[in-house]
Design a protein around this motif. Sequence first.
Motif, PDB file in Angstrom:
ATOM      1  N   GLY A 177       0.809  -1.214   0.000  1.00 11.71           N
ATOM      2  CA  GLY A 177       0.000   0.000   0.000  1.00 11.71           C
ATOM      3  C   GLY A 177       0.837   1.256   0.000  1.00 11.71           C
ATOM      4  N   ALA A 178       1.981   1.213   0.679  1.00 10.66           N
ATOM      5  CA  ALA A 178       2.864   2.375   0.713  1.00 10.66           C
ATOM      6  C   ALA A 178       3.380   2.699  -0.688  1.00 10.66           C
ATOM      7  N   TRP A 179       3.781   1.660  -1.426  1.00 11.38           N
ATOM      8  CA  TRP A 179       4.271   1.886  -2.789  1.00 11.38           C
ATOM      9  C   TRP A 179       3.148   2.363  -3.701  1.00 11.38           C
ATOM     10  N   LEU A 180       1.954   1.822  -3.516  1.00 10.81           N
ATOM     11  CA  LEU A 180       0.821   2.280  -4.322  1.00 10.81           C
ATOM     12  C   LEU A 180       0.500   3.744  -4.031  1.00 10.81           C
ATOM     13  N   LEU A 181       0.554   4.116  -2.754  1.00 12.95           N
ATOM     14  CA  LEU A 181       0.303   5.504  -2.385  1.00 12.95           C
ATOM     15  C   LEU A 181       1.426   6.406  -2.888  1.00 12.95           C
ATOM     16  N   PHE A 182       2.653   5.905  -2.855  1.00 14.79           N
ATOM     17  CA  PHE A 182       3.783   6.650  -3.418  1.00 14.79           C
ATOM     18  C   PHE A 182       3.555   6.900  -4.908  1.00 14.79           C
ATOM     19  N   GLY A 183       2.955   5.915  -5.606  1.00 12.33           N
ATOM     20  CA  GLY A 183       2.645   6.101  -7.017  1.00 12.33           C
ATOM     21  C   GLY A 183       1.673   7.245  -7.242  1.00 12.33           C
ATOM     22  N   LEU A 184       0.658   7.343  -6.379  1.00 11.57           N
ATOM     23  CA  LEU A 184      -0.297   8.447  -6.497  1.00 11.57           C
ATOM     24  C   LEU A 184       0.372   9.780  -6.208  1.00 11.57           C
ATOM     25  N   LEU A 185       1.176   9.834  -5.143  1.00 12.56           N
ATOM     26  CA  LEU A 185       1.886  11.063  -4.818  1.00 12.56           C
ATOM     27  C   LEU A 185       2.831  11.464  -5.951  1.00 12.56           C
ATOM     28  N   GLY A 186       3.528  10.462  -6.509  1.00  7.01           N
ATOM     29  CA  GLY A 186       4.439  10.743  -7.614  1.00  7.01           C
ATOM     30  C   GLY A 186       3.710  11.305  -8.812  1.00  7.01           C
ATOM     31  N   LEU A 187       2.536  10.765  -9.098  1.00  5.17           N
ATOM     32  CA  LEU A 187       1.740  11.265 -10.227  1.00  5.17           C
ATOM     33  C   LEU A 187       1.322  12.716  -9.999  1.00  5.17           C
ATOM     34  N   VAL A 188       0.822  13.004  -8.810  1.00  4.14           N
ATOM     35  CA  VAL A 188       0.383  14.370  -8.492  1.00  4.14           C
ATOM     36  C   VAL A 188       1.564  15.339  -8.530  1.00  4.14           C
ATOM     37  N   TRP A 189       2.688  14.914  -7.950  1.00  2.00           N
ATOM     38  CA  TRP A 189       3.869  15.781  -7.946  1.00  2.00           C
ATOM     39  C   TRP A 189       4.410  15.988  -9.358  1.00  2.00           C
ATOM     40  N   ALA A 190       4.413  14.925 -10.169  1.00  2.00           N
ATOM     41  CA  ALA A 190       4.903  15.046 -11.545  1.00  2.00           C
ATOM     42  C   ALA A 190       4.037  16.026 -12.333  1.00  2.00           C
ATOM     43  N   ALA A 191       2.716  15.949 -12.161  1.00  2.00           N
ATOM     44  CA  ALA A 191       1.813  16.866 -12.855  1.00  2.00           C
ATOM     45  C   ALA A 191       2.056  18.306 -12.405  1.00  2.00           C
ATOM     46  N   ASP A 192       2.294  18.486 -11.113  1.00  2.00           N
ATOM     47  CA  ASP A 192       2.515  19.824 -10.572  1.00  2.00           C
ATOM     48  C   ASP A 192       3.851  20.394 -11.038  1.00  2.00           C
ATOM     49  N   ILE A 193       4.897  19.581 -10.940  1.00  2.00           N
ATOM     50  CA  ILE A 193       6.232  20.043 -11.337  1.00  2.00           C
ATOM     51  C   ILE A 193       6.292  20.300 -12.842  1.00  2.00           C
ATOM     52  N   GLY A 194       5.742  19.363 -13.626  1.00  2.00           N
ATOM     53  CA  GLY A 194       5.742  19.547 -15.074  1.00  2.00           C
ATOM     54  C   GLY A 194       4.953  20.774 -15.487  1.00  2.00           C
ATOM     55  N   GLY A 195       3.824  20.991 -14.810  1.00  2.00           N
ATOM     56  CA  GLY A 195       3.019  22.166 -15.105  1.00  2.00           C
ATOM     57  C   GLY A 195       3.765  23.454 -14.820  1.00  2.00           C
ATOM     58  N   TYR A 196       4.536  23.463 -13.730  1.00  2.00           N
ATOM     59  CA  TYR A 196       5.282  24.668 -13.365  1.00  2.00           C
ATOM     60  C   TYR A 196       6.466  24.892 -14.306  1.00  2.00           C
ATOM     61  N   ILE A 197       7.223  23.819 -14.570  1.00  2.00           N
ATOM     62  CA  ILE A 197       8.427  23.951 -15.391  1.00  2.00           C
ATOM     63  C   ILE A 197       8.089  24.350 -16.827  1.00  2.00           C
ATOM     64  N   ILE A 198       7.021  23.782 -17.374  1.00  2.00           N
ATOM     65  CA  ILE A 198       6.635  24.085 -18.751  1.00  2.00           C
ATOM     66  C   ILE A 198       5.758  25.333 -18.809  1.00  2.00           C
ATOM     67  N   GLY A 199       4.833  25.446 -17.877  1.00  2.00           N
ATOM     68  CA  GLY A 199       3.883  26.547 -17.926  1.00  2.00           C
ATOM     69  C   GLY A 199       4.485  27.900 -17.638  1.00  2.00           C
ATOM     70  N   LYS A 200       5.462  27.939 -16.727  1.00  2.00           N
ATOM     71  CA  LYS A 200       6.037  29.221 -16.325  1.00  2.00           C
ATOM     72  C   LYS A 200       6.718  29.936 -17.498  1.00  2.00           C
ATOM     73  N   PRO A 201       7.626  29.280 -18.230  1.00  3.87           N
ATOM     74  CA  PRO A 201       8.306  29.992 -19.326  1.00  3.87           C
ATOM     75  C   PRO A 201       7.561  29.941 -20.664  1.00  3.87           C
ATOM     76  N   PHE A 202       6.752  28.902 -20.862  1.00  2.00           N
ATOM     77  CA  PHE A 202       6.175  28.699 -22.191  1.00  2.00           C
ATOM     78  C   PHE A 202       4.655  28.899 -22.246  1.00  2.00           C
ATOM     79  N   GLY A 203       4.028  29.115 -21.095  1.00  2.00           N
ATOM     80  CA  GLY A 203       2.576  29.238 -21.068  1.00  2.00           C
ATOM     81  C   GLY A 203       2.081  30.498 -21.753  1.00  2.00           C
ATOM     82  N   LYS A 204       1.338  30.333 -22.823  1.00  2.00           N
ATOM     83  CA  LYS A 204       0.807  31.469 -23.587  1.00  2.00           C
ATOM     84  C   LYS A 204      -0.714  31.468 -23.638  1.00  2.00           C
ATOM     85  N   HIS A 205      -1.303  30.291 -23.612  1.00  2.00           N
ATOM     86  CA  HIS A 205      -2.751  30.178 -23.762  1.00  2.00           C
ATOM     87  C   HIS A 205      -3.391  29.864 -22.412  1.00  2.00           C
ATOM     88  N   LYS A 206      -4.206  30.790 -21.932  1.00  2.00           N
ATOM     89  CA  LYS A 206      -4.864  30.612 -20.647  1.00  2.00           C
ATOM     90  C   LYS A 206      -5.838  29.441 -20.703  1.00  2.00           C
TER      91      LYS A 206
END
Length: 286
Positions: A151-180
């Motif tokens: 269960g810990a690894w499964l929960l880590f998978g969910l946390l990793g997914l949420v963190w990846a979406a957040d980090i990717g959104g920030y890294i790509i969206g901050k410099p390249f975000g043009k369309h609201k």
Amino acid sequence: MFKQRVLTALLLAPLALLAVFYLPLAGFAVFVSVAFTLGAWEWSGLCGLANRTMRAMYTGLTAVILLILYALQPVALQYLFADTLTLTLIIAGVVWWLLAVILVLSYPRSQVFWGQRDWLKALLGWLTLVPAWSAIVFVRGLDYQQAEFTGAWLLFGLLGLVWAADIGGYIIGKPFGKHKLLPKVSPGKTLEGMLGGMAFVLLMVSAVGYWQGWPADIGYWYLAAIGLAALSVFGDLTESMFKRAAGKKDSGAFLPGHGGILDRIDSLTATAPLYALLLALFGGFN
């Protein structure tokens, strides 16, 4: 601000992982309950409970609800469909978040239905927090008797997914975000940021798939990851919608550089019920 945000994240991430992997099930449930109770205090400020006494009552009632659930919900439940209470809560959470997507997409028109009803916003706060709590506790306890860390690894998978979406959104969206994305809800969210977050999530799934020797059902992993990543964005947007209606920038100030607890767990509360349901249906736990 950015430095403060990074320092806070460097403290929070290890703390969350230590709780997931090293706290006993009871201790983990308490840890999540404390975080979600603080989230309830912040939500009370978004639903019109300006009086501190009323906010304390809402927060206290939330804590009581979680305590009752802890007493009633098995903390090591092998099969979701074996417990009616847990199943009902998780399905209620999935239904609420599907409705939340509609509310966000139709904002500000949707505000007519909930904007002036403080009791309804308070109820939606419980629909946000309580099913997510139940789902997180359920996932952590999966297969616990046979393998303590499944269960810990499964929960880590969910946390990793949420963190990846957040980090990717920030890294790509901050410099390249043009369309609201939805400027009436959150002016800072961009289409490029959302796509960047999804790209990071797919990279994470690919890395796990490679590590696991490319399982036969890897295609379902990708589909589930895309759906969960999209829902994580709407978790953020839903909280932004309620903050905008309440005239607030952050849900609270518990976390320097990050705002409040809700600002950190909004994507998790959105994805946890669906993630738990997908595991119950397709995870092979019976």
